[in-house]
Structures are given as C-alpha cells and as structure tokens.
Design a protein around this motif. Structure first.
Motif, PDB file in Angstrom:
ATOM      1  N   MET A   1     -17.752 -67.093   9.131  1.00 26.17           N
ATOM      2  CA  MET A   1     -19.193 -67.263   9.002  1.00 26.17           C
ATOM      3  C   MET A   1     -19.812 -67.863  10.245  1.00 26.17           C
TER       4      MET A   1
ATOM      5  N   SER B   1     -13.056 -78.992  12.071  1.00 27.10           N
ATOM      6  CA  SER B   1     -13.589 -78.207  10.960  1.00 27.10           C
ATOM      7  C   SER B   1     -12.468 -77.492  10.208  1.00 27.10           C
TER       8      SER B   1
ATOM      9  N   ALA C   1     -10.841 -79.929   8.017  1.00 24.79           N
ATOM     10  CA  ALA C   1     -11.659 -80.263   6.853  1.00 24.79           C
ATOM     11  C   ALA C   1     -11.470 -79.201   5.771  1.00 24.79           C
TER      12      ALA C   1
ATOM     13  N   THR D   1     -25.451 -58.708   8.358  1.00 20.27           N
ATOM     14  CA  THR D   1     -25.600 -59.496   7.131  1.00 20.27           C
ATOM     15  C   THR D   1     -25.466 -58.568   5.933  1.00 20.27           C
TER      16      THR D   1
ATOM     17  N   LEU E   1     -22.552 -58.319   2.917  1.00 20.60           N
ATOM     18  CA  LEU E   1     -22.870 -58.313   1.490  1.00 20.60           C
ATOM     19  C   LEU E   1     -22.369 -57.036   0.834  1.00 20.60           C
TER      20      LEU E   1
ATOM     21  N   ARG F   1     -25.166 -62.191  21.345  1.00 21.08           N
ATOM     22  CA  ARG F   1     -25.594 -63.115  20.311  1.00 21.08           C
ATOM     23  C   ARG F   1     -24.870 -64.447  20.480  1.00 21.08           C
TER      24      ARG F   1
ATOM     25  N   THR G   1     -24.777 -68.618  18.916  1.00 17.49           N
ATOM     26  CA  THR G   1     -25.365 -69.666  18.095  1.00 17.49           C
ATOM     27  C   THR G   1     -24.999 -70.990  18.702  1.00 17.49           C
ATOM     28  N   ARG G   2     -25.535 -72.022  18.105  1.00 18.25           N
ATOM     29  CA  ARG G   2     -25.280 -73.344  18.612  1.00 18.25           C
ATOM     30  C   ARG G   2     -23.803 -73.666  18.542  1.00 18.25           C
TER      31      ARG G   2
ATOM     32  N   MET H   1     -25.495 -76.580   4.841  1.00 22.14           N
ATOM     33  CA  MET H   1     -24.323 -76.096   5.567  1.00 22.14           C
ATOM     34  C   MET H   1     -24.716 -75.625   6.968  1.00 22.14           C
ATOM     35  N   GLY H   2     -25.919 -75.118   7.084  1.00 22.40           N
ATOM     36  CA  GLY H   2     -26.386 -74.656   8.383  1.00 22.40           C
ATOM     37  C   GLY H   2     -26.661 -75.808   9.325  1.00 22.40           C
ATOM     38  N   TRP H   3     -26.873 -76.980   8.787  1.00 23.52           N
ATOM     39  CA  TRP H   3     -27.182 -78.115   9.646  1.00 23.52           C
ATOM     40  C   TRP H   3     -25.977 -79.042   9.838  1.00 23.52           C
TER      41      TRP H   3
ATOM     42  N   ARG I   1     -22.315 -79.745  10.199  1.00 23.63           N
ATOM     43  CA  ARG I   1     -21.110 -78.976  10.466  1.00 23.63           C
ATOM     44  C   ARG I   1     -19.960 -79.360   9.531  1.00 23.63           C
ATOM     45  N   TRP I   2     -19.896 -80.650   9.179  1.00 25.63           N
ATOM     46  CA  TRP I   2     -18.762 -81.071   8.335  1.00 25.63           C
ATOM     47  C   TRP I   2     -18.843 -80.425   6.956  1.00 25.63           C
TER      48      TRP I   2
ATOM     49  N   ILE J   1     -25.479 -67.637   1.466  1.00 25.74           N
ATOM     50  CA  ILE J   1     -25.258 -66.951   2.741  1.00 25.74           C
ATOM     51  C   ILE J   1     -26.557 -66.798   3.512  1.00 25.74           C
ATOM     52  N   ASN J   2     -27.595 -66.348   2.850  1.00 22.44           N
ATOM     53  CA  ASN J   2     -28.824 -66.096   3.585  1.00 22.44           C
ATOM     54  C   ASN J   2     -29.499 -67.381   4.047  1.00 22.44           C
TER      55      ASN J   2
ATOM     56  N   TYR K   1     -27.914 -70.076   4.801  1.00 25.90           N
ATOM     57  CA  TYR K   1     -27.027 -70.529   5.877  1.00 25.90           C
ATOM     58  C   TYR K   1     -27.293 -69.760   7.160  1.00 25.90           C
ATOM     59  N   ARG K   2     -27.344 -68.443   7.031  1.00 32.30           N
ATOM     60  CA  ARG K   2     -27.559 -67.619   8.216  1.00 32.30           C
ATOM     61  C   ARG K   2     -28.944 -67.869   8.801  1.00 32.30           C
TER      62      ARG K   2
ATOM     63  N   ALA L   1     -30.591 -70.594   8.695  1.00 30.59           N
ATOM     64  CA  ALA L   1     -30.564 -71.871   9.399  1.00 30.59           C
ATOM     65  C   ALA L   1     -29.786 -71.758  10.707  1.00 30.59           C
ATOM     66  N   LYS L   2     -28.724 -70.965  10.698  1.00 27.93           N
ATOM     67  CA  LYS L   2     -27.892 -70.848  11.896  1.00 27.93           C
ATOM     68  C   LYS L   2     -28.602 -70.087  13.009  1.00 27.93           C
ATOM     69  N   TYR L   3     -29.453 -69.152  12.643  1.00 25.01           N
ATOM     70  CA  TYR L   3     -30.070 -68.305  13.659  1.00 25.01           C
ATOM     71  C   TYR L   3     -31.444 -68.806  14.098  1.00 25.01           C
TER      72      TYR L   3
END
Lengths: 278, 264, 350
Positions: free
Chosen positions: A1, A27, A30, A205, A209, A275, A277-278, B96-98, B100-101, B150-151, B153-154, B156-158
């Motif tokens: 993910m 991670s 965890a 995405t 799904l 692409r 991400t952070r 979860m998007g914010w 990391r743990w 999922i949506n 999370y995604r 927030a991630k993007y």
C-alpha cells in the motif's frame, strides 16, 4: 500500500540492498509484532483458557491439523495446491476480462460527456446488482462450467475498473487539458500523453479494488457446482461445519490474493515511475 | 468533481437524448433477443414480462411479503452495516495516511483480511450470531469496510506534499493536519470509496441473503429461482438495482454538496 | 429506515404471536426452528394457526432457515431451542453441537430422490447403468445427497463412477431446467416443482433404493436438560398437529397451500395430496415403537442413523460418526406417554 518511486537505471545490487533496508524498517517490525500479538491472543483464548469454544472458532492446533489434511491428503476432492491453481486461473480470467472492458469504458466515459450520457443509465442500472445475484442467470446462460464462474467474477471486477478510470480522468487538472487543447494535440496523442497518465493513479486504485473483488467473488462463483477451487473448499467446509477448514480456506484466499496484489503493485510502480509519495 | 474542460459540457437536451438513447439500446437489445424466440423465456423473458411480474410482486406478497417489504428488510440491515463501516473505515484510513506507525500496525492485518469474501464469513456469522442482526451486519461490514479505508488512506497519501509542508511550517497540530488538510484534500477519493463501499455492502448483503436468509430481497431471488421463474429472478435483480442506484444517487448528492461547500 | 426494518421484523414475530390467542396464564417462550415450505414443517404452522402451543402454555418464537446446515450452525449460538430438519444435517448437528434427536418428523424416503430431465428420464430409467460417467448435481450433506448415493449403490455404481457437483437446491433447479444438468438430487416439494414445471421425472427415491431417510425432530442438549417439560409439550403439540392433518385432508391441504405460498412454493393440489400419501408420519405409539431399544440392542431409528452416520463418514464430513444411541433419545416421548394429560393431548386428532 505504499507505492515508491524508483529512480531509473537502478542496479540489481542496489535494489537488493534497498529491499534489505526495507525489511529492517521499524514499520515491518510493527506489522510482524501485530501478528505475533494476535496469534498469542488466539492461542490463549482458544487453547489455554478456552474462552472461545472450538465450535465457535478453531484453535491454532485444529487449524494446523486442517491445513495438514488439505495439503497432504486433500479435502473437497483435491489437495490445496490444485484448489489454489484452479482459483488463480478463474480470477485471472475474470480480472483480465474486466480490465480489458472496464478501463477503456471508464476512460471514454470520463473523457466524453456524450459517452457518459449514453452509457451511464444502463451502467448505473447494472452496477448495483450483486455478482451473486447473477448466479441464477449465469447458470441458465452458461451452465455449470468455468464460463459461468468467470462471468460472475467479471461482474464484480468490472464496476470498480470503470468507476475509478472514470474518476481518474475527471480528476486530471483542467489546466492540463486546456493546455493540450490549445496546443492542438491530436486525439491519439492526447489520450496517450495526458489522459491515461493523468488517470493512472485512480486506474490502479480501481484495479486493486477489482482484483480484490475478483477474490471476494470467487467464493460466490464457486458456489455454482465447482469441483475444485478455494471457494469450493470454503463452501464444502461450511456444509461440513468445519471451522478450522474455513479458516484455512480464508487464509489461503488471503495469501494468494495478497501475492497477486503485490504483483499488481510492482506493475503499478513500473507504470508510474514519476509518482512519489512522502 | 472537476469537469473535463468547459468545452465538453452538454446541453441538458442533448444529455437527455443520449441517456434515453442509451436506455433504449439496452432494453432494445434485450427485447429483441427475448421476443425473437431465439431463446426460451426461461433463458431470457421479455422486458414486458419482467415488468408485469415486477408490478405483481409489489402488489401481492411472494414468500410472505411484498417486494417493498423484502427490500425494506434488506435495506435496514444494509444501513446498519454500511454506517458502521463508514464510521470506522474513513477515520481509520485518514489516520493511517498520517501516522506511519498506525499504517505499519494496521496495514498487514488489513491486507490479510480484506481479501476474504464477505460471504466467506457467512458460516462464522451463523455460528457467532445465530439468527440475530449481528450476522448480516458482520457480512455487510466486511464488504463495505475495505474501500472506506483504502480510499481515505490513498486520498491522504496523495495529498500534494507542498500543502503538507506549508501546513507544517505554520505549525499545524496532528488533529488540524488531518481534519483541515488531509480530509478536505481526500474528499473526492473518500466519496469515491464510499460509493464503492455502499455498492459492495449492498452486494454482500444480498449475497448473504441468497445463502442463508429467510427474508429480504436475496431470499426472494432464491425463491424465484426455485420456482423456475426467471421473471421473478430478474424482477428481484431490478429491484436490487434500483435500490443500489438510489443509494449511489444519494452519495452523489452528498459529493456535490461537499464540493460546493468547498467552493468548487 | 432501520425503524422500517424493525417494523418488518415485528410483523414477522406478530405472525407467530397472532396464533397465541387470549390465554390467561403467562406463556413460556420456546424458540422453534424449521424450514419454510416443506411437508414436515406444516404441523408447526397448523399448530400455531390452531392455537395449540398456547393450550400447552407455550409461546412459540419461530425462525426459519433455507437449509439444515445453517440451521444447526445457528443452534451454536442458542438461536433456537427445538425444531425439525433433515436427518443428515441433524446427524452433523449431533456430531458438532450435541444436538439431540427426540423424535422422527416423518418418513422422508420417498421425498428425496434423483430427478432426471424430461429428455433423459426414460433412457436412464430403462438403463440405470448409463448413469455411469454422468454429472449429478446435488446439495452435499443433505438427505438428497443420501438418497442419491443410495440409488447409485442400488444401481451397482460407486461415487467415483459419476461426477458430483454440490450446490443449493435452487441452483440445481436452474441448472436442470435450462438443460445444463440432466440428473439432480432433490427433495420435495422441489421434486414436484420440477415435475410440474419442466416435465422432469423422479427416477429413483431413497425408498426405491431401500434407504430409510427420516426427518428429525431435534432439541439443543442444553435446553433439553434445563427444560425437559417444555420439550415434551412441544412434541405433544407436534404429534397432535400430525393427527389433525392426517384426519382432516381437505382442510389440511388448504392449510398446506397457505403455508407453501408463504414459503414461495406453488405446486398443484395433486402433488400436495401425494406428499401426504407417500410420506408416512408417526403418532405417539409409532414413535415409541421405532425408538424402542431392546435390552442391549439397537432401535429401528438407531439403525437408520447408524447408516446415515456411516454415509457421512464415507463422505469425509467427519472422521468418526457419532454413535446413534448417544444422540437418539426417546426420553421425551416417554415423558408424554407417562403423563396422562400430555398423552391425551398428543393423541387428539381434533
């Protein structure tokens, strides 16, 4: 993910090194810890304290025995490997068919209001009909073979593929489209250089799904008189009220599906090297 | 959602004409196939035969209830399961998007569970909840939950990294970051997720009803099947489609309202 | 919306409760499970319509299941106390959840059968050996499954001589009526629906194969231990309902029609009459007779269930079948027999 951009031209050695670094990341630990804790709780509740009776949920020991049975002597007319392979085949067929039809349709609907207006009513009517509800018709139309099962799986995977491809196009920044228009970019080039790349994140995405929908529908598809497959195992185990075997079947579905999703993730990273991400 | 360039808007009249044409094509093909006699009615009844059956089902009870009553009983179960899935799934996805743990703890678990078919839970739902409402709710929840997470999370991630950097420079707290930066930026993705989630939840419910229930629209379908009446089966499918369509339309309205409030 | 659902649920409960009528003394609740639109469930319906549960001081709360397996699964959470179901799932229930077999609903031997499509029935009937190599669709772990395998045995065939595909009864009917399967294991009234609507034909029933396929009346062991008197009363009501149904044919058929309608089954009156004439029931004396164990020996019912257990064990349903005398008990029938009031009630036919 967690899609990662990968610099072009990375050497195999560097990639391996990255993988090791990835494994030693906190991670990962965890995640491992989560499973360890859960497993311990499972063991304690079902085996040590027996708070949860084996009629309600199987203990790890029973689950292991069920696994041994299906892996070695077989259950529901075949061994685990045969069941897995059969299911993978059905899922791949359904997924491929859904992607080939769904993504272009979604892109077309996103790119053209006219196409959307024409297709949408019928799509919206068919979309909310559950794949399982097609079972009666699938049997009548296609009989008891694999075709009927693939049809059911196709119905499940088709919808997310369309919706997300559609949304993908609609979320492209308007200025990009305007710019392309003003520059007079030919249609084919526009589709290849602006539309598809812009919609790709959402397309993927959708494909994730879709893939998931394939697996979750497989069980339903294999209600149609299957003679092998993980859905068949789950169905037989539920008829036998064999909770341990149900857990084994669920785990087999989850693991197989996860492997396929990881493979899709690899494709996604290859498709979108820009692409990050952070 | 953003329109694809101002040049590509349709006049209402043209939109209506195309939509009608699409519907006519759909029903036309169906009608010609069924009425041509190429296939027996059990294979595919004509739209008219299905429509007549549909009307009959709304007026006189079949398997104890009218079509509306079957639908109402299904919808009640759905609303409960879907509401629960959205209320837990969306916040979880954003968090979860914010954090990391949290991502690290939940993702593997979630990845393991989300591939399990909602209807695979049917045996456990029966073992744990028996005939109670908990069984169907568990099944709907397991179908509707993953897209919510999922949506969100995604989404927030993007979020554009520069937005986050800007907010961080301004010293935003975790809560404000999630509520004021991640959430608004994720809304299109979340609503897309909710729509899929509602669809899957509704599907899971009907799936469960096909196997174990003794009321609801899925049950009507099975009974139509064992009456060897494809017209009843298709009436049920259409009713399911209409309810699903309505749920989707409501979520679209919500989507539009939110976007309007956000000044788009 | 939720409220509407609750209203619908309440309406369902009211349906059951409506039959209770006005009884002064407080009624004891008993949770009864059955399957809609089957012959052996008609007595539950008839007794509720006639108010006989209330006469015994019982307040029935009904739950219905599309098949026996989900029914026994729901017993694990105590969703019901007593009920009836096919003997095969009942044996599974005995193996997994200590379900007790407290009586026989009726003889289902002629109601579980291999049905062949109109096109193929004649040739299969003429030459049963030609079934070899065919596909038979059936519902695994059901009485239909048992009847099919008994028939195969009668024809000198093994399970491995045919391809067996398992699915629900409704799917079987879809597959057969569309010509996608020629042979199916079905039970009544589905057999009648197939005969009437598609011209299919029953080519071998459990009875033809010499197999006893009983229907089982069951109770959860915990419940039976705590409330034996309620179990006996419930049985007495069931027995009286059979007596009445058997003695009042035209009314019984009318009631059956109403009951089947609610369960979404529409078969002709002739078929309903056939259900009565081909599937014998047992009154109190009959129940006691077939369940009576000679000292150190086995009862007739024990024999039936031993065979069913062996069949399921061979199917791989469980590694070892439960011993029939561990879960078949005539204790509650004997309770009725020993109590003059109960006995008189159970033997009434009005």
């Amino acid at each position: 993910m967690n899609p990662k951009g990968r610099p072009e031209g990375e050497s195999a050695a560097k990639r391996a090194a990255r993988r090791i670094v990835k494994l030693s990341r906190p991670s990962t630990w965890a995640g491992v810890a989560t499973f360890v804790v859960l497993f311990a709780a499972w063991y304690v509740l079902t085996t040590l304290t027996q708070t949860i009776g084996s009629g309600r949920f199987p203990s790890p020991g029973e689950t292991w025995e069920a696994f041994e049975q299906i892996a070695l002597t077989g259950y529901a007319d075949a061994r685990l490997v045969a069941h897995v392979l059969h299911s993978v085949k059905l899922v791949l067929l359904g997924f491929a068919a859904a992607t080939l039809v769904g993504v272009p349709l979604g892109l077309a609907m996103g790119a053209s209001r006219s196409v959307e207006a024409f297709v949408n009513p019928a799509f919206l009517l068919i979309r909310p009909i559950p794949p399982l509800a097609w079972i009666p018709l699938a049997i009548v139309w296609l009989g008891l073979g694999d075709a009927a099962k693939v049809l059911i799986i196709w119905f499940a995977a088709f919808v997310p593929a369309v919706i997300n491809s559609y949304s993908g196009v609609r979320t492209i920044e308007p200025y990009l489209i305007e710019a392309a228009r003003m520059l007079g970019v030919p249609r084919r080039l526009f589709v290849r250089e602006v539309l598809i790349p812009g919609a790709l994140p959402m397309i993927f995405t959708g494909l994730r799904l879709s893939l998931q929908a394939c697996w979750t529908t497989l069980v339903a598809g294999e209600l149609i008189g299957a003679i092998a497959g993980l859905g068949h195992v789950l169905y037989q185990a539920s008829l036998d009220i064999f909770p341990a075997m149900i857990v084994v079947g669920m785990a087999a579905v989850a693991i197989t599906a996860a492997v396929m999703t990881i493979a899709l993730g690899v494709v996604e990273r290859r498709a979108m090297p820009w692409r990050s991400t952070r | 959602m953003i329109a694809l360039g101002a040049t590509d808007t349709l006049s209402f009249r043209r939109w209506l004409a195309l939509s009608l044409a699409g519907l006519m094509a759909f029903f036309g093909i169906w009608w010609i196939t069924a009425a041509s006699g190429a296939v027996p009615p059990q294979f595919l009844p004509t739209p008219l035969a299905v429509f007549e059956r549909f009307v009959a089902l709304t007026q006189s009870p079949f398997v104890g209830y009218t079509l509306q009553q079957h639908l109402a009983s299904s919808f009640g179960r759905f609303a409960l399961g879907f509401g629960l899935a959205a209320a837990i799934g969306v916040p979880l996805g954003l968090l979860m998007g914010w954090f990391r743990w949290l991502d690290a703890v939940v993702t593997p678990l979630f990845d393991a569970l989300r591939f399990i078919a909602p209807i695979a839970w049917v045996p456990f739902a029966a073992l744990w909840f028996g005939t109670g409402i908990g069984g169907p709710v568990l099944i709907i929840f397991s179908g509707a939950f993953p897209p919510c997470v999922i949506n969100a999370y995604r989404g927030a991630k993007y979020v554009e990294p520069r937005l986050i950097e800007a907010a961080q420079t301004l010293g935003a707290s975790h809560l404000r970051m999630i509520v004021e930066v991640l959430l608004p930026a994720s809304v299109p993705s979340i609503v897309a997720g909710l729509r899929i989630s509602a669809g899957l939840g509704w599907q899971s419910l009907v799936g469960a009803e096909l196997i174990v229930a003794s009321s609801g629209i899925g049950y009507l379908l099975v009974k139509g099947q064992s009456n060897i009446s494809t017209a009843i089966v298709m009436s049920g499918m259409i009713a399911i489609g209409i309810v699903g369509f309505t749920i989707d339309a409501l979520l679209r309205m919500l989507e539009r309202r939110i976007n309007r409030r956000r000044g788009r | 919306m939720m409220r509407r659902h609750i209203a619908a649920a309440a309406a369902g409960i009211a349906l059951g409760a409506a039959a209770i009528g006005t009884h002064a003394q407080p009624l004891t609740e008993i949770k009864i499970s059955y399957q809609p639109a089957v012959y052996w469930a008609v007595p539950f319906y008839a007794a509720a319509e006639k108010g006989w549960y209330a006469e015994m001081g019982l307040k029935p709360v009904f739950s219905t299941f599309p098949a026996g397996v989900p029914q026994i699964a729901a017993s694990a959470s105590g969703s019901w106390d007593v009920g009836a179901l096919g003997s095969v799932p009942a044996t599974l229930g005995a193996a997994r959840y200590h379900l007790l077999m407290i009586g026989i609903s009726n003889d289902e031997s002629d109601g579980n059968a291999i049905v062949a499509t109109a096109k193929t029935a004649a040739s299969f009937e003429k030459n049963p050996a030609s079934v070899k190599g065919q596909t038979i669709v059936l519902t695994a772990n059901s009485t239909g499954d048992y009847a099919v395998q008994s028939c195969l045995h009668k024809w000198g065939l093994q399970k491995t001589d045919v391809t067996i595909k398992s699915m629900g009864q409704a799917e079987i009917m879809s597959a057969m009526s569309s010509g996608n399967a020629d042979l199916g294991g079905l039970w009544a009234p589905n057999t009648y629906t197939m005969e009437e609507k598609t011209g299919a034909k029953q080519i071998c029933s459990g009875k033809d194969a010499g197999a006893a396929v009983p229907g089982a009346i069951v109770a959860r062991a915990d419940y039976a231990k705590e409330h034996p008197e309620n179990v006996a009363k419930f049985l007495a009501v069931y027995l009286r309902a059979w007596n009445w149904l058997n003695a009042h044919q035209p009314e019984a058929i009318a009631m059956m029609k109403k009951f089947y309608d609610q369960g979404g089954v529409t078969i002709s009156e002739a078929s309903m009459k056939k259900e009565f004439s081909t599937r014998p029931t047992y009154d109190l004396a009959g129940q006691l007779k077939i369940m009576k164990r000679p000292p150190g020996g086995k009862s007739e019912v024990d024999d039936w269930f031993t065979k069913i257990g062996a069949f399921m064990q061979a199917n791989g349903t469980f590694p070892k079948a439960p011993e029939a005398d561990k879960f078949v008990t005539d204790q509650y029938m004997k309770m009725i027999d020993a109590d003059p009031k109960l006995k008189a009630f159970a033997n009434r036919a009005d």
